[in-house]
Design a protein around this motif. Sequence first.
Motif, PDB file in Angstrom:
ATOM      1  N   LYS A   1       0.813  -1.222   0.000  1.00  0.00           N
ATOM      2  CA  LYS A   1       0.000   0.000   0.000  1.00  0.00           C
ATOM      3  C   LYS A   1       0.844   1.268   0.000  1.00  0.00           C
TER       4      LYS A   1
ATOM      5  N   LYS B   1       0.187   4.556  -2.214  1.00  0.00           N
ATOM      6  CA  LYS B   1      -1.172   4.510  -2.764  1.00  0.00           C
ATOM      7  C   LYS B   1      -2.150   5.145  -1.780  1.00  0.00           C
TER       8      LYS B   1
ATOM      9  N   LEU C   1      -5.302   5.412   0.472  1.00  0.00           N
ATOM     10  CA  LEU C   1      -5.997   4.404   1.262  1.00  0.00           C
ATOM     11  C   LEU C   1      -6.989   5.100   2.185  1.00  0.00           C
TER      12      LEU C   1
ATOM     13  N   GLY D   1      -0.584   4.985   1.845  1.00  0.00           N
ATOM     14  CA  GLY D   1      -1.131   3.899   2.641  1.00  0.00           C
ATOM     15  C   GLY D   1      -0.115   3.154   3.473  1.00  0.00           C
TER      16      GLY D   1
ATOM     17  N   GLU E   1      -8.709  -1.992   5.622  1.00  0.00           N
ATOM     18  CA  GLU E   1      -8.582  -3.133   4.707  1.00  0.00           C
ATOM     19  C   GLU E   1      -9.490  -4.295   5.117  1.00  0.00           C
TER      20      GLU E   1
END
Length: 188
Positions: free
Chosen positions: A61, A64, A66, A116, A138
């Motif tokens: 992650k 990225k 999130l 993330g 998640e």
Amino acid sequence: PPKKKDIRDYNDADMARLLEQWEKDDDIEEGDLPEHKRPPAPIDFSKIDPGKPESILKLTKKGKTLMMFVTVSGNPTEKETEEITSLWQGSLFNANYDVQRFIVGSNRAIFMLRDGGYAWEIKDFLINQERCADVTLEGQVYPGKGADGNEKVKNKTKPEKAKKKKDTEKKSNGIKEDNRATTHREEL
């Protein structure tokens, strides 16, 4: 060949075509590309701890966007939720975490992270707050300090649902399941 037009006569479609022509030959830096067009960051497998599955998620992650859901304990109004999550966001900002906050209910907020890879550190901060009931990251629910007794047990959301379905199926069939082999054959 396209007809020459006076620039004052250009409409929106003409301007869009002109912009596309300019950008076609333009080199765009990797950081300026949208997230879905950027190449994924290489994963260093030497940093992965096989005993901690979270370490794999942290590395995948990294870089990225999130989102994590945060529930405020008690029965707060939307204004109280706004104030409490604003304090949390301010504390995270002071610790150099880039977090955006969106209120989605009277006691729920979404924290959006640009990177993330820091999500699990932020999750640890949030679950240690007095008014944090839980943090969902998640698909996993982590109970917070402010969770009451029945909320602290719900760390596995999806497996519980599957287990409940299996239990209801067993009850509806009326068959006692055990490990013994039987000679009795059932028709389906």
